[in-house]
Design an enzyme around this catalytic site. Structure first.
Site, PDB file in Angstrom:
ATOM      1  N   VAL A 284       0.850  -1.191   0.000  1.00 20.64           N
ATOM      2  CA  VAL A 284       0.000   0.000   0.000  1.00 20.64           C
ATOM      3  C   VAL A 284       0.886   1.243   0.000  1.00 20.64           C
ATOM      4  O   VAL A 284       0.490   2.314   0.433  1.00 20.64           O
ATOM      5  CB  VAL A 284      -0.953   0.012   1.224  1.00 20.64           C
ATOM      6  CG1 VAL A 284      -2.014  -1.049   1.077  1.00 20.64           C
ATOM      7  CG2 VAL A 284      -0.188  -0.145   2.530  1.00 20.64           C
ATOM      8  N   TYR A 577       6.039   0.681  10.253  1.00 21.41           N
ATOM      9  CA  TYR A 577       5.098   0.403   9.185  1.00 21.41           C
ATOM     10  C   TYR A 577       5.485   1.325   8.032  1.00 21.41           C
ATOM     11  O   TYR A 577       5.041   2.483   7.967  1.00 21.41           O
ATOM     12  CB  TYR A 577       3.660   0.683   9.627  1.00 21.41           C
ATOM     13  CG  TYR A 577       3.111  -0.309  10.619  1.00 21.41           C
ATOM     14  CD1 TYR A 577       2.813  -1.623  10.237  1.00 21.41           C
ATOM     15  CD2 TYR A 577       2.875   0.056  11.945  1.00 21.41           C
ATOM     16  CE1 TYR A 577       2.312  -2.537  11.151  1.00 21.41           C
ATOM     17  CE2 TYR A 577       2.358  -0.849  12.854  1.00 21.41           C
ATOM     18  CZ  TYR A 577       2.078  -2.143  12.462  1.00 21.41           C
ATOM     19  OH  TYR A 577       1.583  -3.048  13.372  1.00 21.41           O
ATOM     20  N   GLY A 578       6.324   0.803   7.135  1.00 18.62           N
ATOM     21  CA  GLY A 578       6.818   1.640   6.053  1.00 18.62           C
ATOM     22  C   GLY A 578       5.736   2.151   5.132  1.00 18.62           C
ATOM     23  O   GLY A 578       5.884   3.199   4.495  1.00 18.62           O
ATOM     24  N   CYS A 579       4.623   1.409   5.029  1.00 17.01           N
ATOM     25  CA  CYS A 579       3.536   1.858   4.158  1.00 17.01           C
ATOM     26  C   CYS A 579       2.893   3.134   4.668  1.00 17.01           C
ATOM     27  O   CYS A 579       2.236   3.854   3.910  1.00 17.01           O
ATOM     28  CB  CYS A 579       2.477   0.759   4.034  1.00 17.01           C
ATOM     29  SG  CYS A 579       3.082  -0.752   3.245  1.00 17.01           S
ATOM     30  N   PHE A 580       3.033   3.395   5.974  1.00 16.62           N
ATOM     31  CA  PHE A 580       2.389   4.572   6.567  1.00 16.62           C
ATOM     32  C   PHE A 580       3.402   5.531   7.196  1.00 16.62           C
ATOM     33  O   PHE A 580       3.028   6.444   7.917  1.00 16.62           O
ATOM     34  CB  PHE A 580       1.375   4.132   7.635  1.00 16.62           C
ATOM     35  CG  PHE A 580       0.360   3.164   7.109  1.00 16.62           C
ATOM     36  CD1 PHE A 580      -0.646   3.583   6.261  1.00 16.62           C
ATOM     37  CD2 PHE A 580       0.433   1.827   7.444  1.00 16.62           C
ATOM     38  CE1 PHE A 580      -1.584   2.684   5.767  1.00 16.62           C
ATOM     39  CE2 PHE A 580      -0.505   0.919   6.952  1.00 16.62           C
ATOM     40  CZ  PHE A 580      -1.511   1.346   6.112  1.00 16.62           C
TER      41      PHE A 580
END
Length: 614
Positions: A284, A577-580
């Protein structure tokens, strides 16, 4: 001296570029023919008016002869639409009678007065010597030719401040080709053009030259936002078909190239989703950022052989193409460079940062900007000084250099290789009579011919993704910043653009653990800050707009750097959480323990990258 003008004696003839020219019908036939020839294009009007303003859209002007035939005054009523670029004496303007951008050499004592006057919509007066401007137009095509207009006495001297070249891209493939073919050559700067409008599928005009001119004048931050919005307009929606790319982390380069080089250019505007086989991460945004980071790291690694650091010890952070890449990659280097071009273009299109800086003239080539003698200095400062000395020598001293029209280059398998700068160059001695041609050829060899095949593929790949017209609004420094991000960390900007959640939500930056965290980060070296940012966001570079522009997905949605406070009893080490763009920070009992855990995380855990860990 100003002249009274009776406009009733003039007939206005508007061109496609909204440039009006009044032709005096009472002039003699020779003068009227000359005036009309400027309108028709058989004589370049921009060579005479404006040289910096003549081809600007939205300008009306009229010509009045100022006594002698070789000198005249042009009054220009300037409007809003114009390009404000003025680099190394070259200005980008609109081609008369067409809607193409073209570079024009500015050779007027009035340089610098135009922008102020244009902004105030004043009438601007220019005086030009036609012979001077004509010689400027001829110089790039005449160096070493021996004569201009057939006259040996008109032979021109190489002027390192005037001679410049622009790359010309010619595509020979079709939109249905997976890897369309094409050629790239160097041509004199004032002959280079670029379309000043953008059409989308179906023939609809998406952008006009007025849109591009207005965008070019914006401050960089607003210009960057404009570019992102235009890319978003070109993006194909997720549910209209997206690309799923699955790769093995251990074979990321080979798997990625096989996947991406099987796509047509029309698929470059689709949304790409990435999966690392054997890892649980759902893309994501974070997995994609991780993919771009690792692909860039692999491709720009000097040990891989495609790129090498600059020979100039003061400029070793800049990369340039390795001339021996073909030998190091056993003939596969050209497909690699097409891949590099597509990756750089897709990263720019998707607002991803690849923090590997190229030498300046590569950005000029991507933009279609003139490259000139001064660009050699950033590639090879010793060569730059040597060629300058050749130009400064007394004519009779040059032959004592005992050199010819060749250059010697290293190879891995055949030792030193002699390359002729022109056919028969090995049999042509350098003398005071031909040194101008020698320097001109050596400049073109250094800035393009030496790596012509690699550079051709890189540019073709880049423009498989990015419409050339979109980047015309940037200069080379702005393009580098947009592609590579900031090379420094503004701690105030970082802290101001950080959000807090979890156990840090109530107190935010005043919580003791948040205070310790920022004190630790501020004490980090640039490398450690980069590692921390890489761990949390998936990229080690700061977007050109600063931390306020951190995005989470290919749609460009903003996702701020976030500190999420978690219980020390639940987690020992920070996780992310790299996606966020979120760091889960345990609330440690003291600053020393927090420092120890952060350093351990970055120095050890970062060696085992993957998306099985949060």
């Amino acid at each position: 001296m100003e002249h009274a003008i009776d406009k009733s004696q003039y007939v206005i003839i508007p061109s496609e570029a909204k440039l009006g020219i009044w032709v005096n019908e009472e002039d003699n036939e020779e003068d009227r023919d000359f005036e009309r020839s400027m309108i028709s294009g058989s004589v370049s009007f921009s060579s005479y008016i404006g040289v910096g303003l003549g081809r600007i859209p939205g300008i009306n002007g009229y010509v009045e002869w100022g006594g002698e035939f070789d000198e005249w005054t042009c009054q220009i009523a300037a409007k809003e639409a114009r390009m404000t670029f003025n680099k190394d004496g070259w200005t980008r303007t609109i081609r008369t009678g067409e809607t193409h951008f073209q570079w024009v050499r500015v050779e007027s004592e009035n340089i610098g007065l135009a922008p102020e006057a244009v902004n105030e919509k004043k009438s601007i007066k220019f005086r030009f010597k036609k012979n001077l401007v004509a010689s400027v137009r001829k110089i790039t095509g005449a160096v070493g030719s021996g004569a201009v207009n057939g006259k040996e006495s008109d032979k021109l001297k190489f002027n390192k401040d005037l001679v410049a070249y622009v790359r010309k891209i010619t595509r020979t493939g079709t939109e249905n080709d997976i890897v369309p073919k094409g050629t790239v050559t160097l041509i004199p700067a004032d002959e280079a053009t670029c379309p000043s409008f953008l059409e989308i599928k179906g023939g609809t005009t998406a952008l006009t030259y007025l849109d591009l001119c207005q965008a070019q004048k914006l401050p960089f931050e607003e210009k960057s936002d404009w570019f992102k919005n235009e890319c978003q307009r070109l993006r194909i929606e997720y549910y209209d078909g997206h690309i799923q790319i699955r790769v093995r982390r251990a074979n990321i380069l080979e798997d990625s190239m096989a996947a991406i080089m099987s796509l047509k250019p029309s698929e470059m505007h689709r949304i790409w989703k990435f999966t690392f086989l054997g890892e649980e991460g759902l893309d994501v945004g974070g997995v994609g950022k991780d993919w771009f980071f690792n692909i860039g790291k692999k491709l720009f690694d000097p040990n891989f052989g495609l790129w090498m650091t600059s020979k100039d010890t003061s400029n070793q952070s800049m990369m340039h193409i390795n001339p021996m890449s073909g030998e190091l990659q056993t003939g596969n280097d050209l497909i690699y460079f097409r891949f590099v071009g597509r990756i750089l273009g897709k990263a720019l299109f998707d607002n991803k940062v690849i923090p590997h800086h190229m030498v300046r003239h590569y950005y000029k080539h991507l933009l279609g900007w003139p490259v000139n003698f001064s660009d050699i200095e950033l590639v090879d400062s010793h060569l730059f000084k040597s060629l300058g000395q050749i130009l400064d020598l007394q004519k009779e001293e040059v032959e004592y250099l005992c050199t010819d029209f060749t250059v010697t280059e290293e190879t891995l398998t055949h030792g030193n290789k002699v390359i002729e700068l022109k056919p028969g160059g090995a049999d042509i001695d350098l003398t005071g009579d031909n040194r101008d041609e020698f320097v001109d050829l050596r400049m073109r060899h250094t800035l393009f011919k030496k790596t012509e095949q690699q550079m051709t593929e890189l540019m073709l790949g880049f423009f498989d993704v990015i419409p050339e017209q979109l980047v015309t609004v940037f200069d080379c420094q702005e393009l580098e910043l947009l592609m590579c991000g900031l090379s420094t960390f503004d701690m105030e900007d970082w802290m101001e653009n950080t959000q807090y959640m979890g156990l840090l939500y109530d107190d935010g930056p005043t919580h003791q653990c948040a205070v310790w965290f920022w004190e630790i980060v501020e004490s980090f070296t640039t490398e450690l800050k980069s590692r921390l940012l890489r761990f949390v966001t998936g990229t080690s570079g700061v977007p050109a707009g600063g931390f306020g522009d951190l995005n989470a997905d290919e749609q460009g949605r903003i996702s701020y750097f976030t500190l999420n406070g978690v219980s020390r009893t639940d987690k020992l080490y920070p996780t992310s959480y790299g996606c966020f763009n979120r760091l889960n920070l345990p609330l440690y009992d003291n600053k020393d323990e927090m420092l120890k855990m952060l350093l351990t995380l970055m120095c050890i855990l970062m060696e085992n990258v993957g998306f099985d860990m949060e």
